[in-house]
Design an enzyme around this catalytic site. Structure first.
Site, PDB file in Angstrom:
ATOM      1  CB  SER A   1      -0.940  -0.248   1.159  1.00  0.00           C
ATOM      2  OG  SER A   1      -1.928   1.016   1.035  1.00  0.00           O
ATOM      3  CG  ASN A   2      -0.372   4.327  -1.677  1.00  0.00           C
ATOM      4  OD1 ASN A   2      -0.739   5.951  -0.752  1.00  0.00           O
ATOM      5  ND2 ASN A   2      -0.564   4.225  -2.432  1.00  0.00           N
TER       6      ASN A   2
END
Ligand code: C5P
Length: 410
Positions: free
Chosen positions: A211-212
């Site tokens: 993810s980020n």
């Protein structure tokens, strides 16, 4: 502190225990940049004081006692002409009943009858009184006349031993959001817009993902701004910790594939799509059904590309305005320009998430809007909400140009 905003708001406290919060509401409205004045009914002054309201408003309070004394009986007319919006917070069952029957027997109801342009009610009462048929009929009657409502909300009730129920006045912050909605010109009325927000999660087993750090704040600000400007808003959001905005259709997704499905299936109804989501570009080729056991040594996960949602919309688009975001950490303009062209966008918003002041998760941003004809419009460092407004200004102008061209061709 907000900048000076258009709008004069008359805040009227009715006779309920939530009148304790009316000074806070006045304060929040002033912080948001509105001009305010306060009005208190006689009963309200049993729960709050004239001094508290006057200090919070920064001006004397309009009361029944001052109605005739202060201005020879014309205070209701003066207030009705001064205000752009009257907010009654708290509104009691009796206040709603008086207004719905057109009475003008005290300063509040006389001000309403004197034609104040808009009224927003923030009711607060015990749940039985709220559900009482007369109250509900009064509410529909007032709605039918164009009056707005915020709350009441479900929560703990003030009277001891009453527990929880629907009857709490909305919090001052929520009331301010509704004030803003009521005072914003509806220049996006009739449009349907899709906004994507937040990160995606690409799982390689049930508990691990790529993810980020996208917070979703930019996308949520875009959704709220468009709602306030009268658009129908579909917000497709990856996981965030932000509360669901009211008045917006929220579709919660996790994976890029789900976001792709949610957006592409609604694209034909949309006039504009703004992709503020930080969609993962890669996902694990396989997702294990069980948690992968720990192994010693290194491990390799094969990654495959996710569907590029914007690029697909760019191929499909007919009359829609398509806006992308480009997050770049280095020399961004060339890369952003190539995305603008490759994805067939109307413009792209370039930002630098690693620059101080416009980092992931912050409330501020600094965006350059790049257009296919080479134009660059920079926002400077402003709040994400102001960035959102600047983006919608451009979307609105592009749609207007397109409509005018369409009308000429016809
Ligand atoms: O990841 P990239 O820099 O190409 O992102 C540019 C724009 O494309 C962003 O608006 C992003 O939301 C969108 N995007 C997308 N689908 C992807 C990757 C990015 O729609 N798989």
């Amino acid at each position: 502190m907000g900048s000076e905003r258009e709008g004069r708001v008359l805040v009227a406290a009715g006779g309920g225990v939530a009148a304790m919060k009316t000074p806070f509401l006045l304060r929040r409205l002033r912080e948001a940049g509105y001009q305010v004045r306060a009005l208190a009914t006689e009963r309200a002054l049993a729960f709050t004081t004239e001094t508290a309201l006057a200090v919070a408003a920064g001006s004397p309070v309009a009361t029944d006692a001052a109605w005739f004394a202060a201005s020879g009986g014309a205070l209701h007319l003066e207030l009705a002409r001064w205000a752009d919006l009257l907010v009654v917070a708290p509104a009691t069952a009796a206040g709603l009943a008086r207004a719905a029957s057109g009475l003008a027997e005290d300063l509040l109801t006389a001000t309403i009858a004197a034609g104040v342009p808009r009224v927003l009610w923030a009711p607060a009462m015990n749940p039985e009184m709220w559900h009482y048929p007369a109250t509900q009929e009064n509410v529909s009657r007032l709605r039918g006349w164009g009056h707005g409502f915020v709350g009441p909300e479900h929560g703990a009730l003030a009277a001891v031993g009453e527990g929880a129920g629907v009857g709490r006045m909305s919090e001052p912050e929520t009331i301010v959001e509704h004030v803003r909605y009521h005072l914003t010109p509806k220049d996006l009325a009739g449009l349907t817009v899709i906004v994507s927000a937040g990160p995606t999660r690409e799982y390689f087993d049930p508990v691990r993902f790529i993810s980020n750090p996208s917070s979703g704040k930019m996308g949520y600000a875009l959704a709220e701004a468009a709602r306030d400007r009268g658009a129908r808003v579909i917000l497709v959001s990856g996981p965030t910790s932000l509360p669901a905005p009211w008045g917006v259709e929220l579709i919660a997704v996790e994976r890029a594939e789900e976001m792709h499905q949610a957006i592409t299936s609604r694209f034909d109804d949309a006039d504009a799509v703004v992709m503020a989501a930080a969609v993962a570009d890669w996902r694990p080729a396989e997702t294990a059904s069980e948690k992968t056991p720990k192994r010693s040594g290194s491990n390799t996960v094969e990654l495959v590309p996710t569907p590029d949602i914007l690029a697909e919309l760019g191929r499909r688009k007919e009359r829609q305005v398509l806006v992308g975001f480009a997050m770049e950490t280095g020399a961004g303009r060339e890369r952003a320009r190539s995305k603008l062209e490759r994805k067939n966008l109307d413009f792209i918003c370039l930002n630098y998430p690693t620059r101080s002041g416009s980092a992931f998760g912050g409330d501020y941003n600094e965006v350059e809007m790049l257009f296919p004809d080479g134009r660059v419009v920079a926002t400077g460092r402003v709040s994400k909400r102001e960035v959102a407004e600047a983006i919608w200004d451009r979307v609105r102008d592009l749609l207007r140009e397109r409509n005018e061209e369409g009308a000429q061709d016809a």
